[in-house]
Design a protein around this motif. Structure first.
Motif, PDB file in Angstrom:
ATOM      1  N   THR A  86      -4.839  14.014  -3.775  1.00  0.00           N
ATOM      2  CA  THR A  86      -3.994  14.827  -4.643  1.00  0.00           C
ATOM      3  C   THR A  86      -4.428  16.286  -4.626  1.00  0.00           C
ATOM      4  OG1 THR A  86      -3.593  12.933  -6.091  1.00  0.00           O
ATOM      5  CG2 THR A  86      -3.143  15.112  -6.998  1.00  0.00           C
ATOM      6  N   MET A  87      -5.738  16.510  -4.751  1.00  0.00           N
ATOM      7  CA  MET A  87      -6.247  17.879  -4.840  1.00  0.00           C
ATOM      8  C   MET A  87      -6.110  18.625  -3.525  1.00  0.00           C
ATOM      9  SD  MET A  87      -9.603  17.164  -7.218  1.00  0.00           S
ATOM     10  CE  MET A  87      -9.994  18.888  -7.473  1.00  0.00           C
ATOM     11  N   SER A  88      -6.236  17.912  -2.403  1.00  0.00           N
ATOM     12  CA  SER A  88      -6.125  18.567  -1.100  1.00  0.00           C
ATOM     13  C   SER A  88      -4.700  18.515  -0.546  1.00  0.00           C
ATOM     14  CB  SER A  88      -7.072  17.903  -0.098  1.00  0.00           C
ATOM     15  OG  SER A  88      -6.709  16.536   0.090  1.00  0.00           O
ATOM     16  N   ARG A  89      -3.798  17.824  -1.274  1.00  0.00           N
ATOM     17  CA  ARG A  89      -2.399  17.667  -0.858  1.00  0.00           C
ATOM     18  C   ARG A  89      -2.291  17.044   0.536  1.00  0.00           C
ATOM     19  NH1 ARG A  89       0.455  23.336  -2.999  1.00  0.00           N
ATOM     20  NH2 ARG A  89      -0.183  23.108  -5.178  1.00  0.00           N
ATOM     21  N   SER A  90      -3.196  16.138   0.814  1.00  0.00           N
ATOM     22  CA  SER A  90      -3.174  15.449   2.101  1.00  0.00           C
ATOM     23  C   SER A  90      -2.323  14.189   1.990  1.00  0.00           C
ATOM     24  CB  SER A  90      -4.595  15.097   2.543  1.00  0.00           C
ATOM     25  OG  SER A  90      -5.211  14.268   1.581  1.00  0.00           O
ATOM     26  N   PRO A  91      -1.762  13.701   3.105  1.00  0.00           N
ATOM     27  CA  PRO A  91      -0.904  12.507   3.064  1.00  0.00           C
ATOM     28  C   PRO A  91      -1.636  11.298   2.490  1.00  0.00           C
ATOM     29  CG  PRO A  91      -0.715  13.629   5.181  1.00  0.00           C
ATOM     30  CD  PRO A  91      -1.853  14.276   4.459  1.00  0.00           C
ATOM     31  N   ASN A  92      -0.920  10.519   1.695  1.00  0.00           N
ATOM     32  CA  ASN A  92      -1.533   9.371   1.035  1.00  0.00           C
ATOM     33  C   ASN A  92      -0.473   8.292   0.785  1.00  0.00           C
ATOM     34  OD1 ASN A  92      -3.573   7.894  -0.230  1.00  0.00           O
ATOM     35  ND2 ASN A  92      -3.113   8.754  -2.240  1.00  0.00           N
ATOM     36  N   PRO A  93       0.225   7.859   1.835  1.00  0.00           N
ATOM     37  CA  PRO A  93       1.323   6.908   1.639  1.00  0.00           C
ATOM     38  C   PRO A  93       0.830   5.537   1.184  1.00  0.00           C
ATOM     39  CG  PRO A  93       0.880   7.217   3.976  1.00  0.00           C
ATOM     40  CD  PRO A  93       0.063   8.239   3.248  1.00  0.00           C
ATOM     41  N   VAL A  94       1.450   5.010   0.143  1.00  0.00           N
ATOM     42  CA  VAL A  94       1.048   3.728  -0.426  1.00  0.00           C
ATOM     43  C   VAL A  94       1.253   2.593   0.575  1.00  0.00           C
ATOM     44  CG1 VAL A  94       1.469   2.103  -2.309  1.00  0.00           C
ATOM     45  CG2 VAL A  94       1.580   4.555  -2.731  1.00  0.00           C
ATOM     46  N   SER A  95       2.214   2.732   1.472  1.00  0.00           N
ATOM     47  CA  SER A  95       2.510   1.656   2.420  1.00  0.00           C
ATOM     48  C   SER A  95       1.476   1.547   3.529  1.00  0.00           C
ATOM     49  CB  SER A  95       3.890   1.882   3.040  1.00  0.00           C
ATOM     50  OG  SER A  95       3.950   3.145   3.687  1.00  0.00           O
ATOM     51  N   HIS A  96       0.602   2.559   3.664  1.00  0.00           N
ATOM     52  CA  HIS A  96      -0.364   2.545   4.763  1.00  0.00           C
ATOM     53  C   HIS A  96      -1.815   2.690   4.309  1.00  0.00           C
ATOM     54  CE1 HIS A  96       2.697   2.617   7.908  1.00  0.00           C
ATOM     55  NE2 HIS A  96       3.331   3.546   7.216  1.00  0.00           N
ATOM     56  N   ILE A  97      -2.053   3.319   3.156  1.00  0.00           N
ATOM     57  CA  ILE A  97      -3.428   3.574   2.705  1.00  0.00           C
ATOM     58  C   ILE A  97      -3.738   2.676   1.511  1.00  0.00           C
ATOM     59  CG2 ILE A  97      -5.040   5.278   1.785  1.00  0.00           C
ATOM     60  CD1 ILE A  97      -3.548   7.410   3.284  1.00  0.00           C
ATOM     61  N   PRO A  98      -4.665   1.720   1.664  1.00  0.00           N
ATOM     62  CA  PRO A  98      -5.000   0.812   0.551  1.00  0.00           C
ATOM     63  C   PRO A  98      -5.569   1.574  -0.632  1.00  0.00           C
ATOM     64  CG  PRO A  98      -5.893   0.014   2.641  1.00  0.00           C
ATOM     65  CD  PRO A  98      -5.441   1.421   2.870  1.00  0.00           C
ATOM     66  N   ARG A  99      -5.208   1.149  -1.825  1.00  0.00           N
ATOM     67  CA  ARG A  99      -5.759   1.747  -3.026  1.00  0.00           C
ATOM     68  C   ARG A  99      -7.107   1.109  -3.349  1.00  0.00           C
ATOM     69  NH1 ARG A  99      -2.766   5.051  -1.413  1.00  0.00           N
ATOM     70  NH2 ARG A  99      -1.271   6.173  -2.696  1.00  0.00           N
ATOM     71  N   CYS A 100      -7.860   1.836  -4.144  1.00  0.00           N
ATOM     72  CA  CYS A 100      -9.181   1.343  -4.516  1.00  0.00           C
ATOM     73  C   CYS A 100      -9.081  -0.012  -5.187  1.00  0.00           C
ATOM     74  CB  CYS A 100      -9.849   2.327  -5.466  1.00  0.00           C
ATOM     75  SG  CYS A 100     -10.437   3.802  -4.648  1.00  0.00           S
ATOM     76  N   TYR A 101     -10.118  -0.810  -4.988  1.00  0.00           N
ATOM     77  CA  TYR A 101     -10.285  -2.097  -5.648  1.00  0.00           C
ATOM     78  C   TYR A 101      -9.426  -3.211  -5.055  1.00  0.00           C
ATOM     79  CZ  TYR A 101     -11.250   1.762  -8.789  1.00  0.00           C
ATOM     80  OH  TYR A 101     -11.623   2.960  -9.293  1.00  0.00           O
ATOM     81  N   THR A 102      -8.517  -2.896  -4.126  1.00  0.00           N
ATOM     82  CA  THR A 102      -7.703  -3.959  -3.530  1.00  0.00           C
ATOM     83  C   THR A 102      -8.445  -4.668  -2.410  1.00  0.00           C
ATOM     84  OG1 THR A 102      -6.718  -2.484  -1.870  1.00  0.00           O
ATOM     85  CG2 THR A 102      -5.602  -2.662  -4.017  1.00  0.00           C
ATOM     86  N   GLN A 103      -9.350  -3.979  -1.718  1.00  0.00           N
ATOM     87  CA  GLN A 103     -10.079  -4.479  -0.563  1.00  0.00           C
ATOM     88  C   GLN A 103      -9.139  -4.805   0.607  1.00  0.00           C
ATOM     89  OE1 GLN A 103     -13.339  -7.202  -1.272  1.00  0.00           O
ATOM     90  NE2 GLN A 103     -13.308  -6.802  -3.468  1.00  0.00           N
ATOM     91  N   PHE A 104      -7.925  -4.243   0.596  1.00  0.00           N
ATOM     92  CA  PHE A 104      -7.021  -4.413   1.717  1.00  0.00           C
ATOM     93  C   PHE A 104      -7.465  -3.536   2.881  1.00  0.00           C
ATOM     94  CE2 PHE A 104      -3.451  -5.153  -1.585  1.00  0.00           C
ATOM     95  CZ  PHE A 104      -3.877  -6.458  -1.767  1.00  0.00           C
ATOM     96  N   SER A 105      -7.070  -3.913   4.089  1.00  0.00           N
ATOM     97  CA  SER A 105      -7.280  -3.054   5.247  1.00  0.00           C
ATOM     98  C   SER A 105      -6.051  -2.160   5.409  1.00  0.00           C
ATOM     99  CB  SER A 105      -7.486  -3.897   6.507  1.00  0.00           C
ATOM    100  OG  SER A 105      -6.245  -4.454   6.925  1.00  0.00           O
ATOM    101  N   ASP A 106      -6.054  -1.311   6.437  1.00  0.00           N
ATOM    102  CA  ASP A 106      -4.876  -0.478   6.681  1.00  0.00           C
ATOM    103  C   ASP A 106      -3.790  -1.246   7.437  1.00  0.00           C
ATOM    104  OD1 ASP A 106      -6.199  -0.696   9.036  1.00  0.00           O
ATOM    105  OD2 ASP A 106      -6.176   1.439   9.533  1.00  0.00           O
TER     106      ASP A 106
END
Length: 240
Positions: A196-216
């Motif tokens: 958010t702070m760096s305004r870098s791409p962070n698509p939910v469909s490709h980048i796992p969120r914390c605590y999910t332990q999903f891979s990409d």
């Protein structure tokens, strides 16, 4: 800060998320580019978190020192990694716990990342685990801001700027108190704030969120779960 217009900082944060717990990998090495055309040698006060966050700041501090800047690093008397160096002067302040307690907290913090968890309780477990060290950081900050002698020395030192990690607000509070412009190096904090702070791409469909332990390489049900967890991150950040 009396930095000249031809002095430019570019701070680029990167985060990778393999299958292991996300937060561990948020502590990976951050890529920093520091571009300087000429340096006059300003005085800089550095406020870092104890532990791995210091390692990235340390690289930048050493570069600034080599360019002629006078660096003072605020260090709690009980700490990890914030050792003496030719590149900076340490200003030590007392804290109300010993080395054994600090090490026990970090051991618990690290070991808990490998505890078994499931999706619905992962955020709660991570919150409780994070508070093991955040509570200690709060105590460090409280000790610093209540030390009238240290604050007096810092005011009299006439620093030009303060360099800090804003994951926790102690450095920002101190910069405001001393009337100093501040520079932030942000990394290794949950809730995707570095994106958010760096305004870098962070698509939910490709980048796992914390605590999910999903891979990409998520399945469709995992992407749905990842989407839902994305909305929980804001509340978790508020709690932290």
């Amino acid at each position: 800060m009396r930095l000249r217009e031809h002095e430019l900082f570019i701070l680029v944060a990167t985060c990778t998320v393999p299958q292991m717990a996300c937060l561990l990998h948020m502590f990976q090495k951050v890529l920093f580019l520091v571009l300087w055309a000429g340096v006059v040698g300003d005085k800089m006060l550095v406020v870092s978190q104890v532990g791995s966050h210091w390692l990235s700041m340390k690289d930048i501090v050493e570069l600034l020192s080599e360019k002629g800047h006078d660096i003072v690093v605020l260090v709690p008397e009980v700490n990890l990694l914030l050792k003496e160096s030719k590149h900076y002067t340490r200003k030590i302040y007392p804290v109300p716990f010993d080395q054994k307690e600090l090490e026990n907290r970090y051991h618990s913090f690290g070991n808990n990342h490998f505890a078994e968890r499931w999706l619905l309780n992962a955020a709660q477990m991570e919150y409780r685990n994070s508070m093991i060290v955040i509570d200690m950081y709060f105590t460090n900050c409280q000790s610093l801001l209540e030390d009238a002698a240290i604050l007096s020395v810092l005011r009299e030192s006439k620093f030009d700027a303060l360099f800090t990690d804003p994951a926790l607000s102690c450095g920002a509070i101190l910069a405001e108190y001393l009337g100093l412009p501040s520079m932030y190096l942000f990394r290794g904090f949950p809730c995707s704030l570095e994106h958010t702070m760096s305004r870098s791409p962070n698509p939910v469909s490709h980048i796992p969120r914390c605590y999910t332990q999903f891979s990409d390489q998520m399945t469709f049900p995992q992407r749905v779960a990842n989407y839902l967890v994305n909305y929980l991150e804001t509340y978790l950040f508020y709690c932290l």
